[in-house]
Write an enzyme that holds these catalytic residues in place. Sequence first.
Site, PDB file in Angstrom:
ATOM      1  N   HIS A 121       0.807  -1.224   0.000  1.00 18.86           N
ATOM      2  CA  HIS A 121       0.000   0.000   0.000  1.00 18.86           C
ATOM      3  C   HIS A 121       0.841   1.274   0.000  1.00 18.86           C
ATOM      4  O   HIS A 121       0.355   2.336   0.387  1.00 18.86           O
ATOM      5  CB  HIS A 121      -0.982  -0.022   1.188  1.00 18.86           C
ATOM      6  CG  HIS A 121      -2.036  -1.099   1.057  1.00 18.86           C
ATOM      7  ND1 HIS A 121      -2.833  -1.509   2.091  1.00 18.86           N
ATOM      8  CD2 HIS A 121      -2.411  -1.841  -0.016  1.00 18.86           C
ATOM      9  CE1 HIS A 121      -3.662  -2.464   1.672  1.00 18.86           C
ATOM     10  NE2 HIS A 121      -3.415  -2.688   0.402  1.00 18.86           N
ATOM     11  N   CYS A 129       4.350  13.585  -7.311  1.00 16.39           N
ATOM     12  CA  CYS A 129       3.696  14.711  -7.971  1.00 16.39           C
ATOM     13  C   CYS A 129       2.539  14.217  -8.834  1.00 16.39           C
ATOM     14  O   CYS A 129       2.711  13.278  -9.617  1.00 16.39           O
ATOM     15  CB  CYS A 129       4.699  15.475  -8.832  1.00 16.39           C
ATOM     16  SG  CYS A 129       3.900  16.821  -9.750  1.00 16.39           S
ATOM     17  N   THR A 187      -3.726  -8.107  10.872  1.00 16.46           N
ATOM     18  CA  THR A 187      -4.604  -7.588   9.822  1.00 16.46           C
ATOM     19  C   THR A 187      -5.995  -8.209   9.923  1.00 16.46           C
ATOM     20  O   THR A 187      -6.116  -9.393  10.254  1.00 16.46           O
ATOM     21  CB  THR A 187      -4.018  -7.795   8.403  1.00 16.46           C
ATOM     22  OG1 THR A 187      -4.994  -7.385   7.434  1.00 16.46           O
ATOM     23  CG2 THR A 187      -3.609  -9.227   8.120  1.00 16.46           C
ATOM     24  N   GLU A 214      -7.874 -11.033  17.929  1.00 20.23           N
ATOM     25  CA  GLU A 214      -9.287 -11.181  17.530  1.00 20.23           C
ATOM     26  C   GLU A 214      -9.388 -12.116  16.339  1.00 20.23           C
ATOM     27  O   GLU A 214      -8.469 -12.196  15.523  1.00 20.23           O
ATOM     28  CB  GLU A 214      -9.857  -9.816  17.086  1.00 20.23           C
ATOM     29  CG  GLU A 214      -9.625  -8.668  18.041  1.00 20.23           C
ATOM     30  CD  GLU A 214     -10.427  -8.796  19.321  1.00 20.23           C
ATOM     31  OE1 GLU A 214     -11.455  -9.507  19.299  1.00 20.23           O
ATOM     32  OE2 GLU A 214      -9.994  -8.216  20.339  1.00 20.23           O
TER      33      GLU A 214
HETATM   34  P1  OAD Z   1      -7.417  -3.159  10.333  1.00 13.23           P
HETATM   35  O1  OAD Z   1      -7.613  -1.971  11.208  1.00 13.23           O
HETATM   36  O2  OAD Z   1      -8.510  -3.518   9.408  1.00 13.23           O
HETATM   37  O3  OAD Z   1      -7.139  -4.455  11.238  1.00 13.23           O
HETATM   38  C1  OAD Z   1      -6.193  -4.437  12.267  1.00 13.23           C
HETATM   39  C2  OAD Z   1      -6.136  -5.823  12.881  1.00 13.23           C
HETATM   40  O4  OAD Z   1      -5.114  -5.831  13.856  1.00 13.23           O
HETATM   41  C3  OAD Z   1      -7.419  -6.263  13.605  1.00 13.23           C
HETATM   42  O5  OAD Z   1      -7.796  -7.556  13.152  1.00 13.23           O
HETATM   43  C4  OAD Z   1      -7.013  -6.317  15.083  1.00 13.23           C
HETATM   44  O6  OAD Z   1      -7.663  -7.368  15.802  1.00 13.23           O
HETATM   45  C5  OAD Z   1      -5.533  -6.585  14.968  1.00 13.23           C
HETATM   46  N1  OAD Z   1      -4.717  -6.150  16.117  1.00 13.23           N
HETATM   47  C6  OAD Z   1      -4.901  -5.097  16.947  1.00 13.23           C
HETATM   48  N2  OAD Z   1      -3.918  -5.020  17.840  1.00 13.23           N
HETATM   49  C7  OAD Z   1      -3.076  -6.061  17.576  1.00 13.23           C
HETATM   50  C8  OAD Z   1      -1.862  -6.516  18.150  1.00 13.23           C
HETATM   51  N3  OAD Z   1      -1.292  -5.891  19.183  1.00 13.23           N
HETATM   52  N4  OAD Z   1      -1.272  -7.612  17.606  1.00 13.23           N
HETATM   53  C9  OAD Z   1      -1.818  -8.252  16.553  1.00 13.23           C
HETATM   54  N5  OAD Z   1      -2.966  -7.857  15.976  1.00 13.23           N
HETATM   55  C10 OAD Z   1      -3.588  -6.781  16.476  1.00 13.23           C
HETATM   56  O7  OAD Z   1      -6.028  -2.949   9.577  1.00 13.23           O
HETATM   57  P2  OAD Z   1      -5.486  -3.665   8.261  1.00 13.23           P
HETATM   58  O8  OAD Z   1      -5.955  -5.077   8.204  1.00 13.23           O
HETATM   59  O9  OAD Z   1      -4.041  -3.393   8.186  1.00 13.23           O
HETATM   60  O10 OAD Z   1      -5.654   0.251   3.279  1.00 13.23           O
HETATM   61  O11 OAD Z   1      -6.229  -2.846   7.153  1.00 13.23           O
HETATM   62  C11 OAD Z   1      -6.020  -3.191   5.805  1.00 13.23           C
HETATM   63  C12 OAD Z   1      -6.071  -1.965   4.942  1.00 13.23           C
HETATM   64  O12 OAD Z   1      -7.324  -1.309   5.160  1.00 13.23           O
HETATM   65  C13 OAD Z   1      -5.050  -0.900   5.267  1.00 13.23           C
HETATM   66  O13 OAD Z   1      -3.796  -1.142   4.663  1.00 13.23           O
HETATM   67  C14 OAD Z   1      -5.690   0.332   4.720  1.00 13.23           C
HETATM   68  C15 OAD Z   1      -7.079   0.130   5.265  1.00 13.23           C
HETATM   69  O14 OAD Z   1      -8.100   0.785   4.604  1.00 13.23           O
HETATM   70  C16 OAD Z   1      -5.486   1.353   2.557  1.00 13.23           C
HETATM   71  O15 OAD Z   1      -5.359   2.450   3.066  1.00 13.23           O
HETATM   72  C17 OAD Z   1      -5.441   1.080   1.099  1.00 13.23           C
END
Ligand code: OAD
Length: 246
Positions: A121, A129, A187, A214
């Site tokens: 990402h 730019c 994730t 989770e």
């Molecule tokens: P999310 O916010 O969707 O998910 C975060 C995950 O991390 C959740 O499943 C939590 O349970 C978990 N979590 C929280 N604390 C944790 C810890 N200490 N250890 C392990 N896991 C933990 O974030 P992403 O999956 O990264 O895209 O989101 C995917 C994409 O959606 C991002 O890259 C972004 C967003 O929209 C773009 O901006 C294109």
Amino acid sequence: MERVSFSGTAIERLRSGRVLVLTGAGVSAESGLATFRGEGGLWEGRDPVELATPEAFRRDPKTVWRFYTERREKAAQASPNAGHRALAALEEALGERFLLVTQNVDGLHERAGNRRIVRLHGSLWRLRCTRCGDEDEDLDLTASHRCRCGGRRRPGVVWFGEPLPEGAYEQAAEAAARADIVLVAGTSSIVYPAAGLPEIGREAGAWTVEINPERTAISDRVDERVPAASGSALPALVEASSPGAD
Ligand code: OAD
């Protein structure tokens, strides 16, 4: 440290196989950076369409920049945590057997020392730019939003509806298909194509391990779940798989 355990298969494959690690915002949570979804998440009370699309940037670049400047500031103040450091140690130990694929744009994996990394990402630290396409690394939080050519610079991240950086997904998918183990940490696994990588690995014979306190969209489709924070689980895994740990 929380007590976490892993299967013998996971440890064995880490010791001798090809390893693909896929990370998301949760691995930076213990560095104090907000995840996207859930309580206190970046998307809570905010509409991603207003902040993370090319249309939003054309319509209201100031608002979009405010959101990203704040994230750049928070990321600059944060430090890599024990989970990031464990992945850097794993790369150091495994060399070419290791690839890190991240959805994170905060730069903490790089600051921890990972170099074998595919950023699906993009990065908060690259500016591009919108007129001439010139892109470079810019760590300066007060960096000008104007390019030398007079065009407007934007954060070098992937917005909704945009393609991933050229070749990034292909490299990640190829590594997933060749991996002996895929570790998925922090994730929610709802954003594709990143979320599909563990399945690609699994279909090709990889052992898949999910590290997340989770349950997620893919929890039913992994071989092993480790319901713990990555800051505890990743160091424990690296420790357990290091030579002489038995
Ligand atoms: P999310 O916010 O969707 O998910 C975060 C995950 O991390 C959740 O499943 C939590 O349970 C978990 N979590 C929280 N604390 C944790 C810890 N200490 N250890 C392990 N896991 C933990 O974030 P992403 O999956 O990264 O895209 O989101 C995917 C994409 O959606 C991002 O890259 C972004 C967003 O929209 C773009 O901006 C294109």
